[in-house]
Design an enzyme around this catalytic site. Structure first.
Site, mmCIF file in Angstrom:
data_model
loop_
_atom_site.group_PDB
_atom_site.id
_atom_site.type_symbol
_atom_site.label_atom_id
_atom_site.label_comp_id
_atom_site.label_asym_id
_atom_site.label_seq_id
_atom_site.Cartn_x
_atom_site.Cartn_y
_atom_site.Cartn_z
ATOM 1 C CG ASP A 193 13.584 -2.072 5.782
ATOM 2 O OD1 ASP A 193 13.919 -2.832 4.842
ATOM 3 O OD2 ASP A 193 12.539 -2.227 6.433
HETATM 4 C C1 LIG Z 1 5.007 2.819 0.411
HETATM 5 C C2 LIG Z 1 5.994 2.876 -0.709
HETATM 6 C C3 LIG Z 1 7.106 2.043 -0.755
HETATM 7 N N1 LIG Z 1 7.997 2.091 -1.794
HETATM 8 C C4 LIG Z 1 9.197 1.234 -1.845
HETATM 9 C C5 LIG Z 1 10.398 1.814 -1.101
HETATM 10 C C6 LIG Z 1 11.297 0.620 -0.984
HETATM 11 O O1 LIG Z 1 12.133 0.563 -2.133
HETATM 12 C C7 LIG Z 1 10.333 -0.566 -0.965
HETATM 13 C C8 LIG Z 1 10.375 -1.259 0.366
HETATM 14 O O2 LIG Z 1 11.394 -2.218 0.386
HETATM 15 P P1 LIG Z 1 12.758 -2.100 1.197
HETATM 16 O O3 LIG Z 1 13.069 -3.492 1.703
HETATM 17 O O4 LIG Z 1 12.717 -0.980 2.176
HETATM 18 O O5 LIG Z 1 13.852 -1.683 0.082
HETATM 19 P P2 LIG Z 1 14.304 -2.377 -1.273
HETATM 20 O O6 LIG Z 1 14.296 -3.873 -1.127
HETATM 21 O O7 LIG Z 1 13.513 -1.798 -2.407
HETATM 22 O O8 LIG Z 1 15.797 -1.865 -1.439
HETATM 23 P P3 LIG Z 1 17.096 -2.146 -0.518
HETATM 24 O O9 LIG Z 1 16.735 -3.106 0.584
HETATM 25 O O10 LIG Z 1 18.144 -2.702 -1.436
HETATM 26 O O11 LIG Z 1 17.485 -0.777 -0.005
HETATM 27 O O12 LIG Z 1 9.029 -0.032 -1.214
HETATM 28 C C9 LIG Z 1 7.793 2.995 -2.843
HETATM 29 O O13 LIG Z 1 8.599 3.040 -3.790
HETATM 30 N N2 LIG Z 1 6.720 3.841 -2.796
HETATM 31 C C10 LIG Z 1 5.796 3.829 -1.794
HETATM 32 O O14 LIG Z 1 4.837 4.626 -1.826
#
Ligand SMILES: Cc1cn([C@H]2C[C@H](O)[C@@H](COP(=O)(O)OP(=O)(O)OP(=O)(O)O)O2)c(=O)[nH]c1=O
Length: 189
Positions: A69
Site C-alpha cells: 500500500d
Molecule cells: C506517488 C505514486 C503513486 N503511484 C501509485 C502506486 C499505487 O498503485 C497507487 C496507490 O494506491 P494503492 O491503494 O497503494 O494501490 P492500488 O489500489 O493501485 O493497488 P492494490 O491495492 O490492488 O495493490 O498509487 C504511482 O504509480 N506513482 C507514484 O508516483
C-alpha cells in the site's frame, strides 16, 4: 518452487515484481481500505498492506503472498487517490514547491509467518503553475494514484528531486521485498 502470489491489482507493482521474478500469480481479494483510527502514515500503509496480503493468504497457506500500500504524506495530511478532478487539483496545488514523503508498506505472509515493513522516500516538487497542473490533470494520470501523480509517467516532469527508493514511490520497494522474501525462505535462485 514455492508459489508466489502478488495480492495487487496495480499494473505498476506487477511490472516491478517482474524485474526480479517472472514466475508469480496475481490474486486479488476485495479489502475495505478505510481505517477508523487516526494513525501515522507508516502504520496506515503497514496495516493496509497486511490486510491485503491476509485476505488472499488465508486461501493459500503454502504460498508466499505479497500485499502493498502506498500513500503520500504532506504533514499533517495523508493523501490517497483523488476522488475527482477538483481533489486532484487541490492535491497538486498543495504539493507544488514542497517536499512530501511517500510511504509504501509491504507485507509478506507464508503460512503462520508474516513480515510487514515500510519504506519512505522524500520527493520534492518544482513550483507548478496553474496551467501546468490543469494540463497534467488532462493527461488522466492522477486518478488511480496516491497524491494524484505518477513519477513513472508524465508526472516525472513535476519532480525536482527524490531522496530514497524510486521503486517505493511507484508502489513496490523491490530491493526490500526481495530481501524480505529471502529471509522468509523463498528461493530466487
Ligand atoms: C506517488 C505514486 C503513486 N503511484 C501509485 C502506486 C499505487 O498503485 C497507487 C496507490 O494506491 P494503492 O491503494 O497503494 O494501490 P492500488 O489500489 O493501485 O493497488 P492494490 O491495492 O490492488 O495493490 O498509487 C504511482 O504509480 N506513482 C507514484 O508516483
Amino acid at each position: 518452487m514455492a508459489r508466489l502470489i502478488l495480492a495487487s491489482s496495480s499494473p505498476r507493482r506487477r511490472e516491478i515484481l517482474k524485474q526480479v521474478q517472472h514466475n508469480f500469480e496475481i490474486i486479488i481479494s476485495d479489502v475495505d481500505e478505510t481505517i477508523e483510527e487516526i494513525l501515522p502514515p507508516e502504520q496506515v500503509v503497514m496495516t493496509l498492506a497486511s490486510k491485503k496480503a491476509h485476505a488472499v493468504a488465508k486461501h493459500y497457506p503454502d504460498a508466499y503472498v505479497i500485499g502493498a500500500d502506498t500513500v503520500v504524506y504532506l504533514a499533517p495530511q495523508i493523501l490517497g487517490k483523488p476522488a475527482n478532478k477538483v481533489a486532484a487539483k487541490q492535491m497538486l496545488v498543495n504539493l507544488s514547491g514542497k517536499t512530501h514523503t511517500v510511504y509504501t508498506g509491504i507485507s509478506v505472509i507464508h503460512g503462520s509467518q508474516e513480515e510487514t515493513s515500510f519504506v519512505k522516500t522524500d520527493v520534492t516538487f518544482w513550483e507548478l503553475s496553474e496551467k501546468e497542473i490543469e494540463h497534467y490533470i488532462q493527461t488522466g494520470e492522477p486518478f488511480d494514484k496516491a497524491g494524484s501523480y505518477g513519477i513513472q509517467g508524465y508526472g516525472a516532469t513535476l519532480v525536482k528531486s527524490i531522496n530514497g527508493d524510486y521503486f517505493s514511490v511507484v508502489g513496490l520497494p523491490i530491493a526490500k521485498l526481495y530481501r524480505t522474501l529471502q529471509t522468509m525462505g523463498y528461493a530466487f535462485f
